[in-house]
Design a protein around this motif. Structure first.
Motif, mmCIF file in Angstrom:
data_model
loop_
_atom_site.group_PDB
_atom_site.id
_atom_site.type_symbol
_atom_site.label_atom_id
_atom_site.label_comp_id
_atom_site.label_asym_id
_atom_site.label_seq_id
_atom_site.Cartn_x
_atom_site.Cartn_y
_atom_site.Cartn_z
ATOM 1 N N GLY A 205 -12.020 -8.761 33.085
ATOM 2 C CA GLY A 205 -13.364 -8.558 32.551
ATOM 3 C C GLY A 205 -13.276 -7.878 31.196
ATOM 4 N N GLY A 206 -14.390 -7.797 30.520
ATOM 5 C CA GLY A 206 -14.413 -7.158 29.215
ATOM 6 C C GLY A 206 -15.249 -7.963 28.247
ATOM 7 N N GLY A 207 -15.226 -7.546 26.997
ATOM 8 C CA GLY A 207 -16.083 -8.196 26.018
ATOM 9 C C GLY A 207 -15.389 -8.364 24.681
ATOM 10 N N VAL A 208 -15.750 -9.436 23.996
ATOM 11 C CA VAL A 208 -15.220 -9.731 22.658
ATOM 12 C C VAL A 208 -16.397 -10.158 21.786
ATOM 13 C CG1 VAL A 208 -13.834 -11.340 21.301
ATOM 14 C CG2 VAL A 208 -12.892 -10.357 23.389
ATOM 15 N N LEU A 209 -16.433 -9.651 20.572
ATOM 16 C CA LEU A 209 -17.454 -10.026 19.594
ATOM 17 C C LEU A 209 -16.834 -10.986 18.591
ATOM 18 C CD1 LEU A 209 -20.293 -9.631 18.343
ATOM 19 C CD2 LEU A 209 -19.321 -7.747 17.012
ATOM 20 N N LEU A 210 -17.272 -12.244 18.625
ATOM 21 C CA LEU A 210 -16.827 -13.249 17.667
ATOM 22 C C LEU A 210 -17.764 -13.224 16.468
ATOM 23 C CD1 LEU A 210 -16.244 -16.217 20.158
ATOM 24 C CD2 LEU A 210 -14.526 -14.633 19.280
ATOM 25 N N TYR A 211 -17.215 -13.136 15.270
ATOM 26 C CA TYR A 211 -18.077 -13.144 14.106
ATOM 27 C C TYR A 211 -17.434 -13.973 13.002
ATOM 28 C CZ TYR A 211 -15.042 -9.685 11.786
ATOM 29 O OH TYR A 211 -13.990 -9.048 11.186
ATOM 30 N N GLY A 212 -18.268 -14.487 12.133
ATOM 31 C CA GLY A 212 -17.794 -15.320 11.040
ATOM 32 C C GLY A 212 -18.922 -16.140 10.465
ATOM 33 N N PRO A 213 -18.629 -17.004 9.505
ATOM 34 C CA PRO A 213 -19.693 -17.784 8.859
ATOM 35 C C PRO A 213 -20.307 -18.792 9.815
ATOM 36 C CG PRO A 213 -17.524 -18.511 8.131
ATOM 37 C CD PRO A 213 -17.307 -17.266 8.925
ATOM 38 N N PRO A 214 -21.528 -19.239 9.536
ATOM 39 C CA PRO A 214 -22.178 -20.233 10.401
ATOM 40 C C PRO A 214 -21.373 -21.525 10.460
ATOM 41 C CG PRO A 214 -23.745 -19.281 8.830
ATOM 42 C CD PRO A 214 -22.384 -18.824 8.406
ATOM 43 N N GLY A 215 -21.356 -22.127 11.646
ATOM 44 C CA GLY A 215 -20.729 -23.431 11.808
ATOM 45 C C GLY A 215 -19.232 -23.413 11.961
ATOM 46 N N ALA A 216 -18.603 -22.213 12.079
ATOM 47 C CA ALA A 216 -17.144 -22.131 12.148
ATOM 48 C C ALA A 216 -16.604 -22.409 13.545
ATOM 49 C CB ALA A 216 -16.668 -20.763 11.670
ATOM 50 N N GLY A 217 -17.473 -22.547 14.560
ATOM 51 C CA GLY A 217 -17.007 -22.948 15.886
ATOM 52 C C GLY A 217 -17.016 -21.849 16.928
ATOM 53 N N LYS A 218 -17.848 -20.823 16.770
ATOM 54 C CA LYS A 218 -17.856 -19.712 17.730
ATOM 55 C C LYS A 218 -18.348 -20.172 19.111
ATOM 56 C CE LYS A 218 -20.324 -17.274 14.771
ATOM 57 N NZ LYS A 218 -20.149 -18.088 13.551
ATOM 58 N N THR A 219 -19.443 -20.939 19.149
ATOM 59 C CA THR A 219 -19.951 -21.433 20.435
ATOM 60 C C THR A 219 -18.964 -22.398 21.074
ATOM 61 O OG1 THR A 219 -22.216 -21.210 19.604
ATOM 62 C CG2 THR A 219 -21.900 -22.588 21.548
ATOM 63 N N HIS A 220 -18.385 -23.270 20.288
ATOM 64 C CA HIS A 220 -17.388 -24.224 20.788
ATOM 65 C C HIS A 220 -16.207 -23.472 21.396
ATOM 66 C CE1 HIS A 220 -15.455 -28.141 20.949
ATOM 67 N NE2 HIS A 220 -14.386 -27.663 20.332
ATOM 68 N N LEU A 221 -15.795 -22.388 20.763
ATOM 69 C CA LEU A 221 -14.676 -21.591 21.246
ATOM 70 C C LEU A 221 -15.025 -20.915 22.574
ATOM 71 C CD1 LEU A 221 -11.826 -20.735 20.305
ATOM 72 C CD2 LEU A 221 -12.885 -18.760 19.225
#
Length: 467
Positions: A221-237
Protein backbone atom coordinates in the motif's frame (compact mmCIF):
# COMPACT_ATOMS: atom_id res chain seq x y z
CA UNK A 1 -21.58 45.81 -39.01
CA UNK A 2 -24.54 46.12 -36.59
CA UNK A 3 -27.31 48.49 -37.67
CA UNK A 4 -27.50 50.47 -34.41
CA UNK A 5 -26.83 54.22 -34.20
CA UNK A 6 -25.27 54.05 -30.71
CA UNK A 7 -23.00 51.19 -31.65
CA UNK A 8 -22.10 52.91 -34.91
CA UNK A 9 -20.98 55.96 -32.96
CA UNK A 10 -18.90 53.84 -30.59
CA UNK A 11 -17.37 51.99 -33.53
CA UNK A 12 -16.42 55.27 -35.23
CA UNK A 13 -14.91 56.59 -31.99
CA UNK A 14 -12.85 53.40 -31.64
CA UNK A 15 -11.68 53.74 -35.24
CA UNK A 16 -10.49 57.28 -34.60
CA UNK A 17 -8.87 56.33 -31.28
CA UNK A 18 -7.68 52.73 -31.74
CA UNK A 19 -5.45 52.72 -28.63
CA UNK A 20 -8.22 53.81 -26.25
CA UNK A 21 -8.56 50.60 -24.19
CA UNK A 22 -11.62 51.57 -22.08
CA UNK A 23 -13.47 52.63 -25.25
CA UNK A 24 -12.70 49.38 -27.07
CA UNK A 25 -13.63 47.34 -24.01
CA UNK A 26 -16.93 49.21 -23.63
CA UNK A 27 -17.73 48.73 -27.33
CA UNK A 28 -16.99 45.00 -27.09
CA UNK A 29 -19.23 44.67 -24.03
CA UNK A 30 -22.10 46.48 -25.75
CA UNK A 31 -21.79 44.30 -28.84
CA UNK A 32 -21.80 41.18 -26.67
CA UNK A 33 -24.82 42.34 -24.67
CA UNK A 34 -26.83 42.98 -27.86
CA UNK A 35 -25.92 39.65 -29.42
CA UNK A 36 -23.50 40.78 -32.14
CA UNK A 37 -21.14 37.96 -31.25
CA UNK A 38 -18.74 37.99 -34.20
CA UNK A 39 -18.28 41.77 -33.89
CA UNK A 40 -17.84 41.44 -30.12
CA UNK A 41 -15.18 38.78 -30.64
CA UNK A 42 -13.26 41.05 -33.02
CA UNK A 43 -13.37 43.97 -30.57
CA UNK A 44 -12.32 41.82 -27.60
CA UNK A 45 -9.39 40.53 -29.68
CA UNK A 46 -8.36 44.11 -30.49
CA UNK A 47 -8.61 45.08 -26.82
CA UNK A 48 -6.57 42.02 -25.83
CA UNK A 49 -3.72 43.24 -28.02
CA UNK A 50 -3.65 46.42 -25.92
CA UNK A 51 -3.92 44.57 -22.60
CA UNK A 52 -2.95 40.89 -23.06
CA UNK A 53 -3.53 39.76 -19.44
CA UNK A 54 -6.70 41.72 -18.66
CA UNK A 55 -9.09 39.22 -16.94
CA UNK A 56 -12.25 41.12 -17.94
CA UNK A 57 -11.26 41.16 -21.61
CA UNK A 58 -10.31 37.46 -21.55
CA UNK A 59 -13.62 36.46 -19.95
CA UNK A 60 -15.53 38.67 -22.40
CA UNK A 61 -13.79 37.02 -25.34
CA UNK A 62 -14.46 33.58 -23.84
CA UNK A 63 -18.17 34.40 -23.45
CA UNK A 64 -18.32 35.43 -27.11
CA UNK A 65 -16.75 32.07 -28.02
CA UNK A 66 -19.13 30.08 -25.81
CA UNK A 67 -22.19 31.80 -27.24
CA UNK A 68 -20.93 30.95 -30.72
CA UNK A 69 -20.39 27.29 -29.63
CA UNK A 70 -16.62 27.66 -30.18
CA UNK A 71 -15.95 25.75 -26.97
CA UNK A 72 -12.34 24.81 -27.69
CA UNK A 73 -11.43 28.44 -28.41
CA UNK A 74 -13.13 29.51 -25.17
CA UNK A 75 -11.12 27.02 -23.11
CA UNK A 76 -7.89 28.08 -24.83
CA UNK A 77 -8.62 31.73 -24.02
CA UNK A 78 -9.43 30.96 -20.38
CA UNK A 79 -6.47 28.65 -19.76
CA UNK A 80 -4.07 31.38 -18.48
CA UNK A 81 -6.71 32.57 -15.99
CA UNK A 82 -7.67 29.09 -14.78
CA UNK A 83 -4.03 28.20 -14.17
CA UNK A 84 -3.80 30.80 -11.40
CA UNK A 85 -5.27 30.30 -7.90
CA UNK A 86 -8.21 32.54 -7.10
CA UNK A 87 -9.18 33.03 -10.74
CA UNK A 88 -12.37 35.06 -11.39
CA UNK A 89 -15.50 32.96 -10.67
CA UNK A 90 -17.06 34.13 -13.95
CA UNK A 91 -14.15 32.49 -15.77
CA UNK A 92 -14.91 29.24 -13.96
CA UNK A 93 -18.58 29.34 -15.00
CA UNK A 94 -17.64 30.04 -18.63
CA UNK A 95 -15.14 27.16 -18.54
CA UNK A 96 -17.89 24.93 -17.17
CA UNK A 97 -20.21 25.87 -20.03
CA UNK A 98 -17.46 25.23 -22.58
CA UNK A 99 -16.59 21.86 -21.04
CA UNK A 100 -20.27 20.90 -20.96
CA UNK A 101 -20.55 21.89 -24.61
CA UNK A 102 -17.72 19.47 -25.37
CA UNK A 103 -19.46 16.73 -23.39
CA UNK A 104 -17.05 16.71 -20.42
CA UNK A 105 -19.69 17.02 -17.70
CA UNK A 106 -17.37 15.81 -14.93
CA UNK A 107 -14.86 18.63 -15.26
CA UNK A 108 -17.69 21.06 -16.02
CA UNK A 109 -19.34 20.21 -12.70
CA UNK A 110 -16.10 20.83 -10.80
CA UNK A 111 -15.52 24.23 -12.45
CA UNK A 112 -19.14 25.32 -11.98
CA UNK A 113 -19.61 24.35 -8.34
CA UNK A 114 -16.18 25.70 -7.37
CA UNK A 115 -16.99 29.04 -9.01
CA UNK A 116 -20.43 29.50 -7.45
CA UNK A 117 -19.05 28.54 -4.03
CA UNK A 118 -17.04 31.78 -4.29
CA UNK A 119 -19.72 33.88 -5.99
CA UNK A 120 -23.23 32.45 -5.44
CA UNK A 121 -24.79 35.20 -7.59
CA UNK A 122 -23.50 33.38 -10.69
CA UNK A 123 -25.58 30.27 -9.92
CA UNK A 124 -27.76 28.95 -12.76
CA UNK A 125 -30.12 26.21 -11.46
CA UNK A 126 -31.00 25.05 -14.97
CA UNK A 127 -27.33 24.57 -15.91
CA UNK A 128 -26.60 22.93 -12.53
CA UNK A 129 -29.41 20.43 -13.13
CA UNK A 130 -27.79 19.52 -16.44
CA UNK A 131 -24.49 18.84 -14.67
CA UNK A 132 -25.99 16.97 -11.75
CA UNK A 133 -29.46 15.74 -12.78
CA UNK A 134 -31.74 14.82 -9.88
CA UNK A 135 -32.50 11.13 -9.36
CA UNK A 136 -35.61 9.78 -11.00
CA UNK A 137 -38.65 9.98 -8.71
CA UNK A 138 -39.78 6.69 -7.17
CA UNK A 139 -42.72 4.98 -8.90
CA UNK A 140 -46.12 6.02 -7.66
CA UNK A 141 -47.59 3.10 -5.71
CA UNK A 142 -50.88 1.73 -7.00
CA UNK A 143 -53.77 1.71 -4.54
CA UNK A 144 -54.21 -1.78 -3.05
CA UNK A 145 -57.29 -3.80 -3.71
CA UNK A 146 -59.98 -3.63 -1.06
CA UNK A 147 -59.33 -6.24 1.66
CA UNK A 148 -61.99 -8.88 2.12
CA UNK A 149 -62.59 -8.39 5.80
CA UNK A 150 -60.74 -6.61 8.56
CA UNK A 151 -58.99 -9.11 10.82
CA UNK A 152 -58.93 -8.58 14.55
CA UNK A 153 -56.49 -5.86 15.55
CA UNK A 154 -53.12 -7.24 16.52
CA UNK A 155 -50.88 -5.61 19.12
CA UNK A 156 -48.44 -3.11 17.65
CA UNK A 157 -44.93 -4.55 17.14
CA UNK A 158 -42.07 -3.05 19.10
CA UNK A 159 -40.11 -0.24 17.45
CA UNK A 160 -37.16 -1.58 15.43
CA UNK A 161 -33.71 -1.13 16.89
CA UNK A 162 -31.48 1.50 15.33
CA UNK A 163 -29.05 -0.23 12.95
CA UNK A 164 -25.66 1.26 12.13
CA UNK A 165 -24.94 0.87 8.39
CA UNK A 166 -22.00 -1.44 7.72
CA UNK A 167 -19.62 -0.92 4.78
CA UNK A 168 -21.12 -2.45 1.67
CA UNK A 169 -24.66 -2.50 3.05
CA UNK A 170 -27.46 -0.75 1.13
CA UNK A 171 -27.69 1.84 3.92
CA UNK A 172 -24.00 2.79 3.78
CA UNK A 173 -22.85 5.79 1.71
CA UNK A 174 -22.31 4.65 -1.87
CA UNK A 175 -19.40 5.76 -4.04
CA UNK A 176 -20.07 7.24 -7.46
CA UNK A 177 -16.82 5.71 -8.77
CA UNK A 178 -16.76 2.26 -10.36
CA UNK A 179 -14.39 -0.68 -10.04
CA UNK A 180 -12.81 -1.56 -13.39
CA UNK A 181 -10.30 -4.07 -14.67
CA UNK A 182 -7.35 -2.89 -16.75
CA UNK A 183 -6.16 -4.75 -19.82
CA UNK A 184 -2.92 -2.71 -19.99
CA UNK A 185 0.48 -3.56 -18.57
CA UNK A 186 3.84 -1.79 -18.49
CA UNK A 187 4.56 -3.41 -21.87
CA UNK A 188 1.92 -1.03 -23.29
CA UNK A 189 3.79 2.01 -21.91
CA UNK A 190 6.62 3.19 -24.13
CA UNK A 191 9.72 4.56 -22.43
CA UNK A 192 9.48 6.00 -18.89
CA UNK A 193 11.62 3.19 -17.45
CA UNK A 194 12.61 5.22 -14.39
CA UNK A 195 8.96 6.01 -13.64
CA UNK A 196 7.90 2.37 -14.05
CA UNK A 197 10.72 1.22 -11.78
CA UNK A 198 9.67 3.71 -9.09
CA UNK A 199 6.11 2.36 -9.23
CA UNK A 200 7.33 -1.24 -9.06
CA UNK A 201 9.40 -0.66 -5.93
CA UNK A 202 6.91 1.58 -4.17
CA UNK A 203 3.59 -0.08 -5.02
CA UNK A 204 3.80 -3.36 -6.93
CA UNK A 205 6.57 -5.43 -5.35
CA UNK A 206 5.17 -5.23 -1.77
CA UNK A 207 2.06 -7.04 -3.05
CA UNK A 208 3.89 -9.39 -5.42
CA UNK A 209 6.52 -10.38 -2.79
CA UNK A 210 4.81 -9.76 0.58
CA UNK A 211 7.08 -12.04 2.68
CA UNK A 212 10.26 -10.29 1.61
CA UNK A 213 8.87 -6.83 2.31
CA UNK A 214 7.29 -7.96 5.59
CA UNK A 215 10.75 -8.98 6.79
CA UNK A 216 11.71 -5.30 6.58
CA UNK A 217 8.42 -4.10 8.08
CA UNK A 218 7.05 -2.79 4.77
CA UNK A 219 3.33 -3.24 4.11
CA UNK A 220 1.58 -3.34 0.78
CA UNK A 221 0.00 0.00 0.00
CA UNK A 222 1.01 3.62 -0.19
CA UNK A 223 0.78 6.59 -2.47
CA UNK A 224 2.63 8.17 -5.38
CA UNK A 225 2.06 11.60 -6.92
CA UNK A 226 2.61 11.60 -10.68
CA UNK A 227 3.21 15.04 -12.13
CA UNK A 228 4.26 16.47 -15.45
CA UNK A 229 2.99 18.26 -18.55
CA UNK A 230 -0.48 17.51 -19.95
CA UNK A 231 -0.75 14.51 -22.24
CA UNK A 232 2.49 12.83 -21.07
CA UNK A 233 0.68 9.58 -20.14
CA UNK A 234 -0.02 9.77 -16.39
CA UNK A 235 -3.49 8.18 -16.64
CA UNK A 236 -2.23 5.55 -19.08
CA UNK A 237 0.57 4.71 -16.64
CA UNK A 238 -1.88 4.31 -13.73
CA UNK A 239 -4.03 1.88 -15.73
CA UNK A 240 -0.93 -0.08 -16.70
CA UNK A 241 0.14 -0.33 -13.04
CA UNK A 242 -3.24 -1.88 -12.17
CA UNK A 243 -2.99 -4.30 -15.09
CA UNK A 244 0.60 -5.22 -14.19
CA UNK A 245 -0.59 -6.21 -10.73
CA UNK A 246 -3.88 -7.77 -11.81
CA UNK A 247 -5.59 -5.46 -9.32
CA UNK A 248 -8.90 -3.67 -9.42
CA UNK A 249 -8.75 -0.14 -10.83
CA UNK A 250 -10.88 2.76 -9.58
CA UNK A 251 -10.58 5.92 -11.69
CA UNK A 252 -11.89 8.78 -9.55
CA UNK A 253 -13.14 11.83 -11.42
CA UNK A 254 -13.92 15.18 -9.87
CA UNK A 255 -17.64 14.65 -10.46
CA UNK A 256 -17.45 11.49 -8.33
CA UNK A 257 -16.36 13.54 -5.32
CA UNK A 258 -17.40 17.18 -5.55
CA UNK A 259 -20.91 18.13 -4.55
CA UNK A 260 -22.57 21.49 -4.05
CA UNK A 261 -23.90 20.59 -0.59
CA UNK A 262 -21.63 21.04 2.43
CA UNK A 263 -20.40 17.71 3.76
CA UNK A 264 -21.42 15.65 0.73
CA UNK A 265 -18.00 15.85 -0.92
CA UNK A 266 -16.34 14.48 2.21
CA UNK A 267 -18.84 11.60 2.38
CA UNK A 268 -18.25 10.82 -1.30
CA UNK A 269 -14.49 10.71 -0.71
CA UNK A 270 -14.88 8.39 2.29
CA UNK A 271 -17.18 6.08 0.31
CA UNK A 272 -14.63 5.94 -2.53
CA UNK A 273 -11.84 4.86 -0.19
CA UNK A 274 -14.17 2.26 1.35
CA UNK A 275 -14.89 0.94 -2.15
CA UNK A 276 -11.15 0.48 -2.75
CA UNK A 277 -10.66 -1.21 0.64
CA UNK A 278 -13.42 -3.72 -0.14
CA UNK A 279 -11.77 -4.59 -3.48
CA UNK A 280 -8.12 -4.80 -2.44
CA UNK A 281 -5.63 -5.15 -3.98
CA UNK A 282 -6.83 -2.03 -5.71
CA UNK A 283 -5.27 0.91 -7.53
CA UNK A 284 -7.16 4.06 -6.57
CA UNK A 285 -6.38 6.76 -9.12
CA UNK A 286 -7.15 10.46 -8.61
CA UNK A 287 -6.71 12.58 -11.74
CA UNK A 288 -6.37 16.37 -11.41
CA UNK A 289 -5.74 15.82 -7.71
CA UNK A 290 -4.83 19.49 -7.21
CA UNK A 291 -8.58 20.20 -7.33
CA UNK A 292 -9.17 17.93 -4.29
CA UNK A 293 -5.89 18.56 -2.47
CA UNK A 294 -5.27 22.26 -3.04
CA UNK A 295 -3.23 24.34 -0.62
CA UNK A 296 -5.44 25.26 2.32
CA UNK A 297 -3.70 28.62 2.62
CA UNK A 298 -5.23 29.59 -0.75
CA UNK A 299 -8.80 28.75 0.27
CA UNK A 300 -11.32 31.31 1.42
CA UNK A 301 -14.13 28.97 2.47
CA UNK A 302 -13.85 26.77 5.57
CA UNK A 303 -15.87 23.93 4.02
CA UNK A 304 -13.41 23.59 1.13
CA UNK A 305 -10.59 23.10 3.64
CA UNK A 306 -12.59 20.28 5.22
CA UNK A 307 -12.36 18.25 2.01
CA UNK A 308 -8.55 18.48 2.14
CA UNK A 309 -8.60 17.43 5.80
CA UNK A 310 -10.83 14.46 4.93
CA UNK A 311 -8.48 13.42 2.11
CA UNK A 312 -5.50 13.49 4.48
CA UNK A 313 -7.41 11.42 7.05
CA UNK A 314 -8.35 8.81 4.45
CA UNK A 315 -4.73 8.49 3.33
CA UNK A 316 -3.68 7.92 6.95
CA UNK A 317 -6.47 5.36 7.56
CA UNK A 318 -8.30 4.72 10.82
CA UNK A 319 -5.58 2.24 11.82
CA UNK A 320 -2.21 1.22 10.47
CA UNK A 321 -3.67 -1.62 8.38
CA UNK A 322 -6.70 0.26 6.99
CA UNK A 323 -5.16 0.97 3.59
CA UNK A 324 -3.07 -2.17 3.23
CA UNK A 325 -3.42 -3.34 -0.36
CA UNK A 326 -4.80 0.03 -1.51
CA UNK A 327 -2.38 1.72 -3.89
CA UNK A 328 -3.13 5.42 -4.25
CA UNK A 329 -1.94 7.04 -7.47
CA UNK A 330 -2.61 10.74 -7.97
CA UNK A 331 -1.84 12.80 -11.06
CA UNK A 332 -1.59 16.54 -11.58
CA UNK A 333 -0.22 19.08 -14.02
CA UNK A 334 0.27 21.58 -11.18
CA UNK A 335 2.02 19.86 -8.23
CA UNK A 336 2.97 23.22 -6.71
CA UNK A 337 -0.73 23.83 -5.93
CA UNK A 338 -1.04 20.59 -3.90
CA UNK A 339 -1.01 21.11 -0.13
CA UNK A 340 2.43 20.29 1.32
CA UNK A 341 0.83 17.99 3.93
CA UNK A 342 0.19 15.41 1.19
CA UNK A 343 3.94 14.92 0.76
CA UNK A 344 4.34 13.75 4.35
CA UNK A 345 5.63 10.14 4.69
CA UNK A 346 2.81 7.62 4.48
CA UNK A 347 0.68 9.75 2.16
CA UNK A 348 1.64 10.81 -1.38
CA UNK A 349 5.20 10.92 -0.17
CA UNK A 350 6.95 10.14 -3.46
CA UNK A 351 6.45 12.72 -6.21
CA UNK A 352 7.42 11.13 -9.54
CA UNK A 353 8.05 13.33 -12.57
CA UNK A 354 6.52 11.96 -15.80
CA UNK A 355 8.66 13.69 -18.45
CA UNK A 356 7.91 14.37 -22.09
CA UNK A 357 9.16 11.42 -24.18
CA UNK A 358 12.59 11.55 -25.77
CA UNK A 359 13.20 10.47 -29.38
CA UNK A 360 13.49 6.76 -28.55
CA UNK A 361 10.33 6.87 -26.46
CA UNK A 362 8.45 8.76 -29.20
CA UNK A 363 9.41 6.06 -31.72
CA UNK A 364 8.22 3.37 -29.29
CA UNK A 365 4.94 5.23 -28.72
CA UNK A 366 4.36 5.43 -32.48
CA UNK A 367 5.01 1.69 -32.81
CA UNK A 368 2.38 0.95 -30.15
CA UNK A 369 -0.15 3.36 -31.70
CA UNK A 370 0.30 1.81 -35.17
CA UNK A 371 0.57 -1.86 -34.25
CA UNK A 372 -3.06 -2.73 -35.09
CA UNK A 373 -3.12 -0.87 -38.44
CA UNK A 374 -2.15 -1.97 -41.97
CA UNK A 375 1.42 -0.76 -42.43
CA UNK A 376 3.98 -0.46 -45.18
CA UNK A 377 7.66 -0.45 -44.23
CA UNK A 378 7.91 2.17 -41.49
CA UNK A 379 10.73 4.36 -40.19
CA UNK A 380 9.39 5.44 -36.82
CA UNK A 381 12.75 6.94 -35.86
CA UNK A 382 12.43 9.45 -38.73
CA UNK A 383 9.00 10.51 -37.48
CA UNK A 384 10.32 10.75 -33.91
CA UNK A 385 13.03 13.20 -35.05
CA UNK A 386 10.49 15.68 -36.46
CA UNK A 387 8.14 15.46 -33.45
CA UNK A 388 10.39 17.02 -30.82
CA UNK A 389 8.41 18.37 -27.82
CA UNK A 390 5.45 16.10 -28.70
CA UNK A 391 3.88 14.12 -25.86
CA UNK A 392 1.87 10.91 -26.16
CA UNK A 393 -1.41 12.74 -26.76
CA UNK A 394 0.18 14.77 -29.57
CA UNK A 395 1.57 11.63 -31.21
CA UNK A 396 -1.84 10.02 -31.07
CA UNK A 397 -3.17 13.08 -32.89
CA UNK A 398 -0.50 12.61 -35.57
CA UNK A 399 -1.48 8.96 -36.10
CA UNK A 400 -5.20 9.82 -36.12
CA UNK A 401 -4.71 12.46 -38.82
CA UNK A 402 -2.61 10.13 -40.93
CA UNK A 403 -5.22 7.38 -40.60
CA UNK A 404 -8.05 9.74 -41.60
CA UNK A 405 -6.16 10.76 -44.76
CA UNK A 406 -5.35 7.14 -45.57
CA UNK A 407 -8.98 6.11 -45.06
CA UNK A 408 -10.09 8.63 -47.68
CA UNK A 409 -7.59 7.15 -50.15
CA UNK A 410 -8.71 3.61 -49.29
CA UNK A 411 -12.37 4.48 -49.82
CA UNK A 412 -11.57 5.90 -53.26
CA UNK A 413 -9.46 2.84 -54.16
CA UNK A 414 -11.96 0.35 -52.76
CA UNK A 415 -9.27 -1.48 -50.75
CA UNK A 416 -7.13 -0.83 -47.65
CA UNK A 417 -3.98 1.12 -48.48
CA UNK A 418 -1.23 0.61 -45.86
CA UNK A 419 -0.03 3.50 -43.74
CA UNK A 420 3.48 4.66 -44.64
CA UNK A 421 6.22 6.83 -43.19
CA UNK A 422 5.45 9.80 -45.52
CA UNK A 423 1.85 9.72 -44.24
CA UNK A 424 3.02 10.18 -40.65
CA UNK A 425 5.56 12.84 -41.64
CA UNK A 426 2.87 14.80 -43.50
CA UNK A 427 0.49 14.56 -40.54
CA UNK A 428 3.26 15.67 -38.14
CA UNK A 429 3.69 18.87 -40.15
CA UNK A 430 0.02 19.78 -39.54
CA UNK A 431 0.03 19.08 -35.78
CA UNK A 432 1.59 21.45 -33.28
CA UNK A 433 2.74 20.24 -29.84
CA UNK A 434 0.28 21.20 -27.12
CA UNK A 435 1.25 22.67 -23.77
CA UNK A 436 4.72 21.27 -23.06
CA UNK A 437 6.64 24.52 -23.62
CA UNK A 438 4.13 26.52 -21.57
CA UNK A 439 4.24 23.93 -18.78
CA UNK A 440 8.03 23.97 -18.69
CA UNK A 441 8.02 27.78 -18.52
CA UNK A 442 5.74 27.62 -15.47
CA UNK A 443 7.85 24.86 -13.93
CA UNK A 444 10.99 26.96 -14.42
CA UNK A 445 9.45 29.79 -12.37
CA UNK A 446 8.79 27.46 -9.43
CA UNK A 447 12.14 25.65 -9.65
CA UNK A 448 14.18 28.85 -9.85
CA UNK A 449 12.20 31.12 -7.52
CA UNK A 450 9.97 29.03 -5.20
CA UNK A 451 12.05 25.96 -4.36
CA UNK A 452 13.47 26.74 -0.93
CA UNK A 453 12.41 23.30 0.34
CA UNK A 454 14.06 21.51 -2.59
CA UNK A 455 10.77 19.83 -3.53
CA UNK A 456 11.31 20.45 -7.26
CA UNK A 457 15.02 19.67 -7.56
CA UNK A 458 14.10 16.75 -9.84
CA UNK A 459 12.99 19.26 -12.47
CA UNK A 460 16.25 21.24 -12.41
CA UNK A 461 17.95 19.39 -15.33
CA UNK A 462 14.85 19.84 -17.47
CA UNK A 463 14.20 23.54 -16.93
CA UNK A 464 17.88 24.39 -17.41
CA UNK A 465 18.01 22.48 -20.69
CA UNK A 466 16.66 23.25 -24.11
CA UNK A 467 13.17 24.05 -22.85
Amino acid sequence: MPDDAGLQALREAARLSPDNLPLRQHLAGQLLAKGYLADAEAEFRAALVLSPKNPEIITGLAEAFVRQSAYGSALAALEPLLAEPGYPPRAGVLAARALAGEGDLGRAAYRYFEAISREPALADPEFAARLNPPPAPPPVPQPPAAPPAAPPAAPAPPAPALVTPQPGSPLAPQSNAEVQSSGLTFADVAGMEAVKEALRVKLLLPIQQPDLFAAFGKRAGGGVLLYGPPGAGKTHLARAAAGELGAAFVNVGLADILDMYIGSSERNLHATFDLARRNRPCVLFFDEVDALAARRSDMRQAHTRQLVNQFLAELDGVDQNANEGVLVLAATNAPWYVDAAFRRPGRLDQPVFVPPPDAAARAAILRILCRDKPLAEMDFDAVAKVTEHFVGADLKGVVDRAVEAKLQQSISAGRPIPLSTPDLLAAAQSVRPTAVREWMATARNYVMHANDSGAWDELMPWVKGKW
